[in-house]
Design a protein around this motif. Structure first.
Motif, PDB file in Angstrom:
ATOM      1  N   MET A   1       1.306  -1.297   0.094  1.00  0.00           N
ATOM      2  CA  MET A   1       0.289  -0.040  -0.213  1.00  0.00           C
ATOM      3  C   MET A   1       0.840   0.991  -0.106  1.00  0.00           C
ATOM      4  O   MET A   1       0.484   1.392  -0.288  1.00  0.00           O
ATOM      5  N   LEU A   2       2.044   1.564   0.111  1.00  0.00           N
ATOM      6  CA  LEU A   2       2.648   2.677   1.208  1.00  0.00           C
ATOM      7  C   LEU A   2       3.344   2.674  -0.272  1.00  0.00           C
ATOM      8  O   LEU A   2       3.516   3.545  -0.884  1.00  0.00           O
ATOM      9  N   ARG A   3       3.909   1.213  -1.039  1.00  0.00           N
ATOM     10  CA  ARG A   3       4.010   1.606  -2.811  1.00  0.00           C
ATOM     11  C   ARG A   3       3.288   2.631  -3.623  1.00  0.00           C
ATOM     12  O   ARG A   3       3.547   2.989  -4.727  1.00  0.00           O
ATOM     13  N   VAL A   4       2.132   2.269  -3.746  1.00  0.00           N
ATOM     14  CA  VAL A   4       1.034   2.642  -4.389  1.00  0.00           C
ATOM     15  C   VAL A   4       1.041   4.486  -4.276  1.00  0.00           C
ATOM     16  O   VAL A   4       0.658   4.874  -4.515  1.00  0.00           O
ATOM     17  N   MET A   5       1.289   4.105  -1.883  1.00  0.00           N
ATOM     18  CA  MET A   5       1.061   5.871  -2.502  1.00  0.00           C
ATOM     19  C   MET A   5       1.528   6.754  -2.861  1.00  0.00           C
ATOM     20  O   MET A   5       1.901   7.988  -3.346  1.00  0.00           O
ATOM     21  N   ALA A   6       2.652   5.968  -2.333  1.00  0.00           N
ATOM     22  CA  ALA A   6       4.185   6.882  -2.817  1.00  0.00           C
ATOM     23  C   ALA A   6       4.474   7.360  -4.378  1.00  0.00           C
ATOM     24  O   ALA A   6       4.956   8.048  -4.989  1.00  0.00           O
ATOM     25  N   CYS A   7       4.231   5.761  -5.329  1.00  0.00           N
ATOM     26  CA  CYS A   7       3.876   6.280  -7.460  1.00  0.00           C
ATOM     27  C   CYS A   7       2.505   7.432  -6.862  1.00  0.00           C
ATOM     28  O   CYS A   7       2.727   7.737  -8.097  1.00  0.00           O
ATOM     29  N   VAL A   9       1.892   9.667  -5.707  1.00  0.00           N
ATOM     30  CA  VAL A   9       2.696  11.188  -5.285  1.00  0.00           C
ATOM     31  C   VAL A   9       3.189  11.412  -6.077  1.00  0.00           C
ATOM     32  O   VAL A   9       3.935  12.582  -6.540  1.00  0.00           O
ATOM     33  N   LEU A  10       4.183  10.511  -6.397  1.00  0.00           N
ATOM     34  CA  LEU A  10       5.363  10.745  -7.724  1.00  0.00           C
ATOM     35  C   LEU A  10       4.894  11.150  -8.889  1.00  0.00           C
ATOM     36  O   LEU A  10       5.264  12.182  -9.431  1.00  0.00           O
ATOM     37  N   LEU A  11       3.803  10.822  -9.267  1.00  0.00           N
ATOM     38  CA  LEU A  11       3.049  10.861 -10.535  1.00  0.00           C
ATOM     39  C   LEU A  11       1.998  12.629 -10.423  1.00  0.00           C
ATOM     40  O   LEU A  11       1.995  13.380 -11.216  1.00  0.00           O
ATOM     41  N   LEU A  12       1.474  12.977  -9.049  1.00  0.00           N
ATOM     42  CA  LEU A  12       0.676  13.762  -8.784  1.00  0.00           C
ATOM     43  C   LEU A  12       2.215  14.884  -8.956  1.00  0.00           C
ATOM     44  O   LEU A  12       2.056  16.381  -9.991  1.00  0.00           O
ATOM     45  N   GLY A  13       3.664  14.615  -8.498  1.00  0.00           N
ATOM     46  CA  GLY A  13       4.630  15.767  -8.415  1.00  0.00           C
ATOM     47  C   GLY A  13       5.297  16.333 -10.123  1.00  0.00           C
ATOM     48  O   GLY A  13       5.895  17.262 -10.858  1.00  0.00           O
ATOM     49  N   LEU A  14       4.783  15.121 -10.807  1.00  0.00           N
ATOM     50  CA  LEU A  14       5.798  14.901 -12.040  1.00  0.00           C
ATOM     51  C   LEU A  14       4.914  15.797 -13.556  1.00  0.00           C
ATOM     52  O   LEU A  14       5.302  16.012 -14.645  1.00  0.00           O
TER      53      LEU A  14
END
Length: 112
Positions: A1-7, A9-14
């Protein structure tokens, strides 16, 4: 679940921001005008903004995402992105101003 949330956040940051500015160097004539358009399907198609009232061209043009554009972008999964265009018309030349001299091209360079 932590990986999905990190991805996520990364996509929103890109997504970043978008801004394009063009300065022609022509003297300004009047106040900035603003129009809103859209970019469709991840930027593959955009609404063209014409400045028909600028009879002598434009002095400067700025195109950017408005502050609320990221919300629309995320809400439509990138299919619709609002763009804001601001432009200033160029001042016309008067008969008292001399036309700028054209730079002479050396004979060694063939014309196109």
């Amino acid at each position: 679940m932590l990986r999905v949330m990190a991805c996520g956040v990364l996509l929103l940051g890109l997504t970043g921001c978008f801004r394009m500015s063009v300065r022609t160097g022509a003297p300004r004539d009047g106040l900035p005008e603003a129009r809103t358009g859209v970019s469709l399907v991840y930027g593959l198609s955009t609404a063209n903004v014409s400045a028909a009232e600028c009879r002598h061209g434009v002095s400067r043009v700025d195109v950017y995402w408005p502050w609320w554009g990221a919300l629309v972008y995320v809400g439509t999964v990138g299919f619709v992105t609002p763009l804001r265009t601001e432009y200033v018309c160029a001042e016309g030349t008067t008969s008292t101003q001399a036309a700028p001299e054209r730079e002479q091209v050396p004979d060694s360079i063939a014309p196109l």
